[in-house]
Design a protein around this motif. Sequence first.
Motif, PDB file in Angstrom:
ATOM      1  N   TYR A  79      -3.016  77.314-130.099  1.00 24.65           N
ATOM      2  CA  TYR A  79      -2.701  75.979-129.585  1.00 24.65           C
ATOM      3  C   TYR A  79      -3.848  75.285-128.862  1.00 24.65           C
ATOM      4  O   TYR A  79      -3.685  74.163-128.394  1.00 24.65           O
ATOM      5  CB  TYR A  79      -1.503  76.059-128.640  1.00 24.65           C
ATOM      6  CG  TYR A  79      -0.290  76.680-129.260  1.00 24.65           C
ATOM      7  CD1 TYR A  79       0.399  76.038-130.280  1.00 24.65           C
ATOM      8  CD2 TYR A  79       0.179  77.917-128.844  1.00 24.65           C
ATOM      9  CE1 TYR A  79       1.512  76.602-130.866  1.00 24.65           C
ATOM     10  CE2 TYR A  79       1.302  78.490-129.413  1.00 24.65           C
ATOM     11  CZ  TYR A  79       1.958  77.833-130.418  1.00 24.65           C
ATOM     12  OH  TYR A  79       3.061  78.397-130.995  1.00 24.65           O
ATOM     13  N   GLY A  80      -4.991  75.927-128.689  1.00 24.41           N
ATOM     14  CA  GLY A  80      -6.136  75.305-128.031  1.00 24.41           C
ATOM     15  C   GLY A  80      -5.966  75.225-126.526  1.00 24.41           C
ATOM     16  O   GLY A  80      -5.152  75.926-125.925  1.00 24.41           O
ATOM     17  N   SER A  81      -6.728  74.349-125.906  1.00 23.08           N
ATOM     18  CA  SER A  81      -6.675  74.221-124.453  1.00 23.08           C
ATOM     19  C   SER A  81      -5.342  73.629-123.987  1.00 23.08           C
ATOM     20  O   SER A  81      -4.921  73.872-122.855  1.00 23.08           O
ATOM     21  CB  SER A  81      -7.841  73.379-123.942  1.00 23.08           C
ATOM     22  OG  SER A  81      -7.841  72.113-124.555  1.00 23.08           O
ATOM     23  N   LEU A  82      -4.673  72.885-124.857  1.00 22.49           N
ATOM     24  CA  LEU A  82      -3.341  72.385-124.516  1.00 22.49           C
ATOM     25  C   LEU A  82      -2.373  73.549-124.335  1.00 22.49           C
ATOM     26  O   LEU A  82      -1.549  73.547-123.426  1.00 22.49           O
ATOM     27  CB  LEU A  82      -2.836  71.425-125.592  1.00 22.49           C
ATOM     28  CG  LEU A  82      -1.451  70.831-125.383  1.00 22.49           C
ATOM     29  CD1 LEU A  82      -1.409  70.013-124.101  1.00 22.49           C
ATOM     30  CD2 LEU A  82      -1.051  69.986-126.561  1.00 22.49           C
ATOM     31  N   GLY A  83      -2.497  74.562-125.178  1.00 23.56           N
ATOM     32  CA  GLY A  83      -1.664  75.756-125.041  1.00 23.56           C
ATOM     33  C   GLY A  83      -1.924  76.488-123.735  1.00 23.56           C
ATOM     34  O   GLY A  83      -0.996  76.986-123.097  1.00 23.56           O
ATOM     35  N   LEU A  84      -3.187  76.548-123.308  1.00 29.41           N
ATOM     36  CA  LEU A  84      -3.503  77.188-122.025  1.00 29.41           C
ATOM     37  C   LEU A  84      -2.919  76.402-120.859  1.00 29.41           C
ATOM     38  O   LEU A  84      -2.431  76.979-119.881  1.00 29.41           O
ATOM     39  CB  LEU A  84      -5.016  77.318-121.863  1.00 29.41           C
ATOM     40  CG  LEU A  84      -5.714  78.288-122.804  1.00 29.41           C
ATOM     41  CD1 LEU A  84      -7.218  78.216-122.608  1.00 29.41           C
ATOM     42  CD2 LEU A  84      -5.211  79.695-122.588  1.00 29.41           C
TER      43      LEU A  84
END
Length: 161
Positions: A79-84
């Motif tokens: 999910y990328g940095s949005l997932g983090l």
Amino acid sequence: MSEERQRSLSTSGEALYLVLGLDKTCSPDDIKKSYRKLALKYHPDKNPENPDATDKFKELNNAHSVLSDTSKRNIYDSYGSLGLYVAQQFGEENVNAYFMLSSWWAKAVTSAAASAAASTVVVGGANPSARWARNQTPTCPLRTWRSRSEQTRRQMPTTFP
């Protein structure tokens, strides 16, 4: 996030790998070796005259902390940095549920349910007796029964139009 350096949250999940100079298929040993090499190069104690070295060192630490943890790395890869960011706000175990519920089909199902609920609320119009009857028996399973004291406070209309 700091105001001076805001970044948009990505969903691709490649920037942390670029910071360490690696690609997504690298092993945990490659991450460790690259981090140690770059950390020695950009450590603030070795570069006291270079203010950019401290920023680069912070980015390296962030990239290493995410990519060395297997669960954070899986979230970042998916999910990328949005997932983090979602994992930080709602917990790592809730990330998949968040993205599933924010998908287009989940939004379509919830909007259809909301429009169905809105149409049941309108039933009866301005007729007070119809509103009273509607409040006595729920029209959908999500509505709850009113408490007995609330039912006795209401007065049933004596005349029907």
